[in-house]
Scaffold this motif. Structure first.
Motif, PDB file in Angstrom:
ATOM      1  N   ASP A   1      54.436 -90.456 -16.923  1.00  0.00           N
ATOM      2  CA  ASP A   1      54.234 -89.093 -16.439  1.00  0.00           C
ATOM      3  C   ASP A   1      52.943 -89.103 -15.630  1.00  0.00           C
ATOM      4  O   ASP A   1      51.964 -89.729 -16.032  1.00  0.00           O
ATOM      5  CB  ASP A   1      54.100 -88.105 -17.597  1.00  0.00           C
ATOM      6  N   ASP A   2      52.940 -88.425 -14.502  1.00  0.00           N
ATOM      7  CA  ASP A   2      51.762 -88.367 -13.639  1.00  0.00           C
ATOM      8  C   ASP A   2      51.232 -86.937 -13.573  1.00  0.00           C
ATOM      9  O   ASP A   2      52.008 -85.990 -13.450  1.00  0.00           O
ATOM     10  CB  ASP A   2      52.096 -88.857 -12.233  1.00  0.00           C
TER      11      ASP A   2
ATOM     12  N   THR B   1      45.464 -76.039  -9.116  1.00  0.00           N
ATOM     13  CA  THR B   1      46.123 -75.958 -10.412  1.00  0.00           C
ATOM     14  C   THR B   1      46.766 -77.301 -10.750  1.00  0.00           C
ATOM     15  O   THR B   1      46.795 -78.216  -9.932  1.00  0.00           O
ATOM     16  CB  THR B   1      47.184 -74.844 -10.398  1.00  0.00           C
ATOM     17  N   VAL B   2      47.295 -77.392 -11.941  1.00  0.00           N
ATOM     18  CA  VAL B   2      47.863 -78.645 -12.454  1.00  0.00           C
ATOM     19  C   VAL B   2      49.378 -78.669 -12.258  1.00  0.00           C
ATOM     20  O   VAL B   2      50.062 -77.667 -12.487  1.00  0.00           O
ATOM     21  CB  VAL B   2      47.523 -78.810 -13.947  1.00  0.00           C
ATOM     22  N   ALA B   3      49.859 -79.812 -11.843  1.00  0.00           N
ATOM     23  CA  ALA B   3      51.295 -80.083 -11.771  1.00  0.00           C
ATOM     24  C   ALA B   3      51.528 -81.451 -12.414  1.00  0.00           C
ATOM     25  O   ALA B   3      50.749 -82.378 -12.201  1.00  0.00           O
ATOM     26  CB  ALA B   3      51.774 -80.087 -10.327  1.00  0.00           C
ATOM     27  N   ILE B   4      52.566 -81.545 -13.197  1.00  0.00           N
ATOM     28  CA  ILE B   4      52.904 -82.825 -13.832  1.00  0.00           C
ATOM     29  C   ILE B   4      54.263 -83.265 -13.302  1.00  0.00           C
ATOM     30  O   ILE B   4      55.205 -82.471 -13.261  1.00  0.00           O
ATOM     31  CB  ILE B   4      52.999 -82.703 -15.366  1.00  0.00           C
ATOM     32  N   HIS B   5      54.325 -84.528 -12.895  1.00  0.00           N
ATOM     33  CA  HIS B   5      55.623 -85.103 -12.581  1.00  0.00           C
ATOM     34  C   HIS B   5      56.073 -85.841 -13.831  1.00  0.00           C
ATOM     35  O   HIS B   5      55.547 -86.900 -14.184  1.00  0.00           O
ATOM     36  CB  HIS B   5      55.564 -86.055 -11.381  1.00  0.00           C
ATOM     37  N   LEU B   6      57.015 -85.231 -14.521  1.00  0.00           N
ATOM     38  CA  LEU B   6      57.519 -85.760 -15.780  1.00  0.00           C
ATOM     39  C   LEU B   6      58.648 -86.746 -15.501  1.00  0.00           C
ATOM     40  O   LEU B   6      59.615 -86.409 -14.814  1.00  0.00           O
ATOM     41  CB  LEU B   6      58.020 -84.615 -16.655  1.00  0.00           C
TER      42      LEU B   6
ATOM     43  N   TRP C   1      59.305 -81.878 -12.060  1.00  0.00           N
ATOM     44  CA  TRP C   1      57.982 -81.257 -11.921  1.00  0.00           C
ATOM     45  C   TRP C   1      57.829 -80.067 -12.858  1.00  0.00           C
ATOM     46  O   TRP C   1      58.768 -79.309 -13.064  1.00  0.00           O
ATOM     47  CB  TRP C   1      57.763 -80.786 -10.489  1.00  0.00           C
ATOM     48  N   GLN C   2      56.615 -79.925 -13.385  1.00  0.00           N
ATOM     49  CA  GLN C   2      56.258 -78.755 -14.180  1.00  0.00           C
ATOM     50  C   GLN C   2      54.865 -78.325 -13.749  1.00  0.00           C
ATOM     51  O   GLN C   2      53.945 -79.150 -13.685  1.00  0.00           O
ATOM     52  CB  GLN C   2      56.291 -79.089 -15.670  1.00  0.00           C
TER      53      GLN C   2
ATOM     54  N   ILE D   1      50.108 -75.445 -25.169  1.00  0.00           N
ATOM     55  CA  ILE D   1      51.236 -75.872 -24.347  1.00  0.00           C
ATOM     56  C   ILE D   1      51.762 -77.176 -24.923  1.00  0.00           C
ATOM     57  O   ILE D   1      51.032 -77.924 -25.577  1.00  0.00           O
ATOM     58  CB  ILE D   1      50.846 -76.068 -22.855  1.00  0.00           C
ATOM     59  N   ASP D   2      53.014 -77.440 -24.678  1.00  0.00           N
ATOM     60  CA  ASP D   2      53.639 -78.653 -25.176  1.00  0.00           C
ATOM     61  C   ASP D   2      54.631 -79.150 -24.124  1.00  0.00           C
ATOM     62  O   ASP D   2      55.839 -78.983 -24.264  1.00  0.00           O
ATOM     63  CB  ASP D   2      54.345 -78.378 -26.505  1.00  0.00           C
ATOM     64  N   PRO D   3      54.106 -79.738 -23.040  1.00  0.00           N
ATOM     65  CA  PRO D   3      55.026 -80.206 -22.013  1.00  0.00           C
ATOM     66  C   PRO D   3      55.888 -81.347 -22.541  1.00  0.00           C
ATOM     67  O   PRO D   3      55.490 -82.073 -23.447  1.00  0.00           O
ATOM     68  CB  PRO D   3      54.100 -80.679 -20.892  1.00  0.00           C
ATOM     69  N   PRO D   4      57.077 -81.506 -21.985  1.00  0.00           N
ATOM     70  CA  PRO D   4      57.981 -82.565 -22.450  1.00  0.00           C
ATOM     71  C   PRO D   4      57.574 -83.929 -21.905  1.00  0.00           C
ATOM     72  O   PRO D   4      58.282 -84.545 -21.119  1.00  0.00           O
ATOM     73  CB  PRO D   4      59.340 -82.113 -21.901  1.00  0.00           C
TER      74      PRO D   4
END
Length: 156
Positions: A93-94, A108-113, A118-119, A137-140
């Motif tokens: 995950d990045d 802001t923050v973006a995660i490439h899961l 993207w989240q 928060i609990d991203p997957p």
């Protein structure tokens, strides 16, 4: 010190040797990037390393930096996608900033899961870390943070 970093220091003890002494003016002059205030204060307190042996945080190069790859390595300014990667985990995950403003403190923050695309999170990097550590928060994520209690492991 940025107020969010002060809060993070209460939740995540910094390494005893402290963080990294980055010449931020040099970084901006050499690479073109001006970086968020909370991130700069994070690097000053923690340096390069990983949270709970899972979420690696990148920094720009500094005196004594031991790696070739760094936060701004081969990263054009401005980035055509308005993204700048500041972290990754062992699950591939990045973690990025969405650089949609000339003012880095607005990024802001973006995660490439790896398994979920993207989240986005409408918060700064350090506020994201606080919410992650406090389980607001609990991203997957493909790799879970072991946060009982959280720790920071420096790379240098």
């Amino acid at each position: 010190m940025h107020p969010s970093v002060n809060r993070l220091l209460e939740l995540l003890p910094p390494p005893q040797q402290g963080g990294a002494a980055v010449d931020w003016e040099h970084v901006e002059a050499e690479f073109g990037w001006r970086l968020p205030t909370d991130y700069r204060d994070f690097v000053t307190c923690y340096g390069v390393g990983a949270i709970s042996d899972s979420l690696g945080i990148s920094t720009p190069p500094f005196e004594g930096y031991p790696f070739v790859d760094h936060l701004l390595y081969n990263t054009p300014y401005p980035d055509p996608d308005n993204l700048l990667r500041w972290g990754a985990n062992e699950g591939a995950d990045d973690f990025y900033w969405r650089c949609n403003s000339d003012e880095p403190d607005d990024w802001t923050v973006a995660i490439h899961l790896r398994n979920h695309g993207w989240q986005d999170y409408p918060v700064s990097m350090v506020d994201f870390l606080i919410q992650l550590i406090t389980r607001q928060i609990d991203p997957p994520l493909a790799a879970r943070l072991c946060i009982d209690p959280p720790w920071f492991e420096p790379d240098v």
